[in-house]
Write an enzyme that holds these catalytic residues in place. Sequence first.
Site, PDB file in Angstrom:
ATOM      1  N   ARG A 165      10.619 -22.936  -2.420  1.00  0.00           N
ATOM      2  CA  ARG A 165       9.954 -22.230  -1.488  1.00  0.00           C
ATOM      3  C   ARG A 165      10.878 -20.933  -1.292  1.00  0.00           C
ATOM      4  O   ARG A 165      10.580 -20.402   0.087  1.00  0.00           O
ATOM      5  CB  ARG A 165       9.486 -23.029  -0.275  1.00  0.00           C
ATOM      6  CG  ARG A 165       8.510 -23.897  -0.739  1.00  0.00           C
ATOM      7  CD  ARG A 165       7.892 -24.850   0.569  1.00  0.00           C
ATOM      8  NE  ARG A 165       8.781 -25.445   1.226  1.00  0.00           N
ATOM      9  CZ  ARG A 165       9.005 -26.761   0.926  1.00  0.00           C
ATOM     10  NH1 ARG A 165       8.269 -27.304   0.069  1.00  0.00           N
ATOM     11  NH2 ARG A 165       9.949 -27.470   1.543  1.00  0.00           N
ATOM     12  N   ARG A 166      11.837 -20.761  -1.884  1.00  0.00           N
ATOM     13  CA  ARG A 166      12.904 -19.928  -1.624  1.00  0.00           C
ATOM     14  C   ARG A 166      13.242 -18.806  -2.500  1.00  0.00           C
ATOM     15  O   ARG A 166      14.318 -17.868  -2.556  1.00  0.00           O
ATOM     16  CB  ARG A 166      14.116 -20.658  -1.392  1.00  0.00           C
ATOM     17  CG  ARG A 166      14.488 -21.641  -0.432  1.00  0.00           C
ATOM     18  CD  ARG A 166      15.732 -22.615  -0.428  1.00  0.00           C
ATOM     19  NE  ARG A 166      15.569 -23.656   0.531  1.00  0.00           N
ATOM     20  CZ  ARG A 166      16.514 -24.443   0.748  1.00  0.00           C
ATOM     21  NH1 ARG A 166      17.857 -24.385  -0.269  1.00  0.00           N
ATOM     22  NH2 ARG A 166      16.494 -25.356   1.593  1.00  0.00           N
ATOM     23  N   CYS A 185      10.501   0.974   2.414  1.00  0.00           N
ATOM     24  CA  CYS A 185       9.310   0.702   3.046  1.00  0.00           C
ATOM     25  C   CYS A 185       8.778  -0.773   2.440  1.00  0.00           C
ATOM     26  O   CYS A 185       8.674  -1.373   3.104  1.00  0.00           O
ATOM     27  CB  CYS A 185       8.321   1.854   2.479  1.00  0.00           C
ATOM     28  SG  CYS A 185       9.001   3.407   3.454  1.00  0.00           S
ATOM     29  N   ARG A 211       6.940  -2.427   5.797  1.00  0.00           N
ATOM     30  CA  ARG A 211       7.076  -2.278   7.080  1.00  0.00           C
ATOM     31  C   ARG A 211       6.162  -1.132   7.227  1.00  0.00           C
ATOM     32  O   ARG A 211       5.530  -0.840   8.514  1.00  0.00           O
ATOM     33  CB  ARG A 211       8.509  -2.093   7.272  1.00  0.00           C
ATOM     34  CG  ARG A 211       9.110  -0.512   6.835  1.00  0.00           C
ATOM     35  CD  ARG A 211      10.423  -0.176   7.312  1.00  0.00           C
ATOM     36  NE  ARG A 211      10.859   1.093   6.393  1.00  0.00           N
ATOM     37  CZ  ARG A 211      10.564   2.082   6.833  1.00  0.00           C
ATOM     38  NH1 ARG A 211       9.622   2.516   7.954  1.00  0.00           N
ATOM     39  NH2 ARG A 211      10.900   3.199   6.297  1.00  0.00           N
ATOM     40  N   ASP A 214       2.269   5.139   3.959  1.00  0.00           N
ATOM     41  CA  ASP A 214       1.298   6.310   3.781  1.00  0.00           C
ATOM     42  C   ASP A 214       0.144   5.820   2.945  1.00  0.00           C
ATOM     43  O   ASP A 214       0.367   5.717   1.680  1.00  0.00           O
ATOM     44  CB  ASP A 214       1.941   7.422   3.411  1.00  0.00           C
ATOM     45  CG  ASP A 214       1.377   8.477   3.141  1.00  0.00           C
ATOM     46  OD1 ASP A 214      -0.066   8.519   2.977  1.00  0.00           O
ATOM     47  OD2 ASP A 214       1.929   9.821   3.029  1.00  0.00           O
ATOM     48  N   ASN A 222       1.788   1.422  -4.768  1.00  0.00           N
ATOM     49  CA  ASN A 222       2.563   0.263  -4.634  1.00  0.00           C
ATOM     50  C   ASN A 222       1.818  -0.883  -5.198  1.00  0.00           C
ATOM     51  O   ASN A 222       2.404  -1.716  -5.669  1.00  0.00           O
ATOM     52  CB  ASN A 222       2.901   0.089  -3.069  1.00  0.00           C
ATOM     53  CG  ASN A 222       3.628   1.146  -2.534  1.00  0.00           C
ATOM     54  OD1 ASN A 222       3.612   1.413  -1.498  1.00  0.00           O
ATOM     55  ND2 ASN A 222       4.620   1.256  -3.377  1.00  0.00           N
ATOM     56  N   HIS A 252      -0.986   3.570   7.888  1.00  0.00           N
ATOM     57  CA  HIS A 252      -1.354   4.569   8.617  1.00  0.00           C
ATOM     58  C   HIS A 252      -1.792   5.911   7.605  1.00  0.00           C
ATOM     59  O   HIS A 252      -1.635   5.964   6.533  1.00  0.00           O
ATOM     60  CB  HIS A 252      -0.010   5.357   9.496  1.00  0.00           C
ATOM     61  CG  HIS A 252       0.954   5.492   8.467  1.00  0.00           C
ATOM     62  ND1 HIS A 252       2.217   4.515   8.457  1.00  0.00           N
ATOM     63  CD2 HIS A 252       1.415   6.716   7.862  1.00  0.00           C
ATOM     64  CE1 HIS A 252       3.021   5.017   7.785  1.00  0.00           C
ATOM     65  NE2 HIS A 252       2.712   6.122   7.217  1.00  0.00           N
ATOM     66  N   TYR A 254      -2.144  10.049   7.897  1.00  0.00           N
ATOM     67  CA  TYR A 254      -1.419  11.206   8.390  1.00  0.00           C
ATOM     68  C   TYR A 254      -2.621  12.049   8.852  1.00  0.00           C
ATOM     69  O   TYR A 254      -3.764  12.338   8.308  1.00  0.00           O
ATOM     70  CB  TYR A 254      -0.482  11.875   7.477  1.00  0.00           C
ATOM     71  CG  TYR A 254       0.912  11.144   7.521  1.00  0.00           C
ATOM     72  CD1 TYR A 254       1.746  11.274   8.482  1.00  0.00           C
ATOM     73  CD2 TYR A 254       1.428  10.462   6.622  1.00  0.00           C
ATOM     74  CE1 TYR A 254       2.981  10.698   8.682  1.00  0.00           C
ATOM     75  CE2 TYR A 254       2.220   9.984   6.468  1.00  0.00           C
ATOM     76  CZ  TYR A 254       3.412  10.110   7.729  1.00  0.00           C
ATOM     77  OH  TYR A 254       4.700   9.447   7.558  1.00  0.00           O
TER      78      TYR A 254
END
Length: 310
Positions: A165-166, A185, A211, A214, A222, A252, A254
Amino acid sequence: MPKYNYIMSRRMQRTHSSRIIYVMGERRVSYADQIFIDMCKDILENGTSTEGEKVRPHWADGESAYTVKKFGVVNRYDLSKEFPIMTLRRTALKSATDEMLWIWQKKSNNINDLHSHIWDEWADEDGSIGKAYGYQMGVKHQYKEGMMDQVDRVIYDLKNNPFSRRIMTNLYVHQDLHEMNLYPCAYSMTFNVTQKKGHDKLTLNAVLNQRSQDVLTANNWNVVQYAVLVHMLAQICGMEVGELVHVIADAHIYDRHIPIVRELIERPVYDAPTFVLNPDVTDFYQFTRDDVKVENYVTGPQITDIPVAI
């Protein structure tokens, strides 16, 4: 273009009564598109605005780049059922793969090792983006088994300790943030192996932590590149692909992207294409961007000249 039967799915009837789902036989359209559409509508309808607040990003003309945002967006993609590339517009599979390999395989922080120009805004005169992304992947750490970097440690554990689990990576190294031209990001991957009943092979699952994102320019990019990574690692470790869970703390849109997104999510959607990974590659460090392709990839028109906040 094949002829499609037009039906309303029960799920979409509940959430978007005016939207038509295209179905060909028993195969439903790209689930990645449905996730993207739902996410964008949720952000636009229920998100909060940063307009008037102190924000770091700005447009090329110097104006502040405000957003409409949602906190804690979680999307799940079952890679065993479908490759999550959107059809609303084309996602550049090879370029997305190239950037992922730039970080995970080349462990580079220099844009001269990339085939695209997506990092040009954050590079110095020598092409470096500082101690970010690939740099962190290449740092070796001491383990009981010897010195390894984060990528080699992941591969070692998947092959030797698959139920650990690591098994994870982390690019957000606080002591080096001041030497990064852009804070990471997508900063962490956590891998988890399961055993499906009746299957001989183990199943590789992963959580991608991000984190900030866009949504218009980077979301499917991604998703695609980390889906490719899971496929590659599963292949070299003799496993099957399972789920990719994408966690976005700040998802988010823009302000200058809102009209583009509204048009995009009203487009027709098409069948998910078939993902093909070169089956002859058994060493992660031998993969290239030319070892991936999608077949029967039908999309809407590409969107050009998207303004990018910097």
